[in-house]
Design a protein around this motif. Structure first.
Motif, mmCIF file in Angstrom:
data_model
loop_
_atom_site.group_PDB
_atom_site.id
_atom_site.type_symbol
_atom_site.label_atom_id
_atom_site.label_comp_id
_atom_site.label_asym_id
_atom_site.label_seq_id
_atom_site.Cartn_x
_atom_site.Cartn_y
_atom_site.Cartn_z
ATOM 1 N N PHE A 139 54.484 54.262 44.037
ATOM 2 C CA PHE A 139 55.346 54.537 45.181
ATOM 3 C C PHE A 139 56.532 53.584 45.194
ATOM 4 N N ASP A 140 57.648 54.069 45.691
ATOM 5 C CA ASP A 140 58.848 53.265 45.872
ATOM 6 C C ASP A 140 58.859 52.760 47.320
ATOM 7 N N LEU A 141 58.004 51.757 47.585
ATOM 8 C CA LEU A 141 57.901 51.231 48.949
ATOM 9 C C LEU A 141 58.910 50.107 49.124
ATOM 10 N N PRO A 142 59.525 49.974 50.251
ATOM 11 C CA PRO A 142 59.347 50.723 51.503
ATOM 12 C C PRO A 142 60.290 51.906 51.641
ATOM 13 N N ASN A 143 60.916 52.329 50.553
ATOM 14 C CA ASN A 143 61.940 53.374 50.629
ATOM 15 C C ASN A 143 61.399 54.793 50.679
ATOM 16 N N GLN A 144 60.199 55.021 50.213
ATOM 17 C CA GLN A 144 59.672 56.370 50.109
ATOM 18 C C GLN A 144 58.850 56.708 51.347
ATOM 19 N N ASP A 145 59.068 57.890 51.883
ATOM 20 C CA ASP A 145 58.337 58.343 53.063
ATOM 21 C C ASP A 145 57.219 59.299 52.662
ATOM 22 N N GLY A 146 56.208 59.355 53.505
ATOM 23 C CA GLY A 146 55.121 60.296 53.286
ATOM 24 C C GLY A 146 54.185 60.294 54.468
ATOM 25 N N ILE A 147 53.487 61.391 54.645
ATOM 26 C CA ILE A 147 52.540 61.557 55.751
ATOM 27 C C ILE A 147 51.297 62.240 55.212
ATOM 28 N N PHE A 148 50.137 61.752 55.634
ATOM 29 C CA PHE A 148 48.849 62.354 55.269
ATOM 30 C C PHE A 148 48.051 62.538 56.551
ATOM 31 N N VAL A 149 47.515 63.709 56.752
ATOM 32 C CA VAL A 149 46.667 63.972 57.915
ATOM 33 C C VAL A 149 45.258 64.229 57.397
#
Length: 179
Positions: A139-149
């Motif tokens: 992951f490209d943190l903190p630049n990458q966004d994502g959501i998991f439910v």
């Protein structure tokens, strides 16, 4: 006999990751108040209700989302030699939508959700991400966004007791009555 399913949903944002020091693994701390059903049993089934990750431009065709801490499931790594964490089971596969993002709900083609047996109400959730070539997804943190439910389905107490009591052991030899 029918029983109602009691479910909790926990939404995890990549921006809220507690630990990302291991490549391909994201860890969240989960407060107790994230769960509504505090009085249900100690076991439940976890599944991926929905997920999306902002694209990183790499265009990998698939990424498996693996839940660390499952009591069922497993990942075959016999021939590749690339191992995934012990006690990890695959929740689903994210598919790359060209120029858009990695999406789960679009790419699952109506397939039934994978449900893994796990301990109820974890205070820490670890997800490991592995691309189709068995490399950990970076992951490209903190630049990458994502959501998991994640959906946690609790067993009816009668069903959970039946699961726990279904195994009975019979001694191979009778107990001695005298010595």
């Amino acid at each position: 006999m029918t029983s109602s399913v009691f479910s909790d949903y926990v939404t995890l944002y990549i921006k809220d990751v507690y630990d990302s020091t291991t490549t391909g693994t994201l860890v969240w701390k989960i407060p107790p108040d994230a769960y509504y059903y505090k009085d249900k049993g100690t076991l439940c089934k976890v599944s991926l209700a929905d997920a999306a990750i902002e694209t990183d431009g790499s265009g990998d065709q698939n990424i498996s989302i693996n839940y660390v801490g499952t009591l069922t499931g497993g990942i075959n790594d016999q021939e590749s030699g690339t191992t995934v964490e012990n006690y990890a089971g695959t929740l689903g596969i994210l598919r790359y939508i060209s120029g858009a993002a990695y999406n789960w709900n679009i790419g699952n083609s109506g397939a039934e959700s994978i449900k893994l047996l796990t301990s109820a109400r974890p205070d820490k959730i670890s997800l490991t991400f592995v691309s189709g070539n068995k490399n950990k997804y970076n992951f490209d943190l903190p630049n990458q966004d994502g959501i998991f439910v994640l959906r946690f389905d609790y067993f009816d107490p009668i069903v959970e007791n039946k699961i726990n009591n279904d195994v009975s052991y019979k001694p191979a030899f009778p107990e001695p009555t005298s010595f």
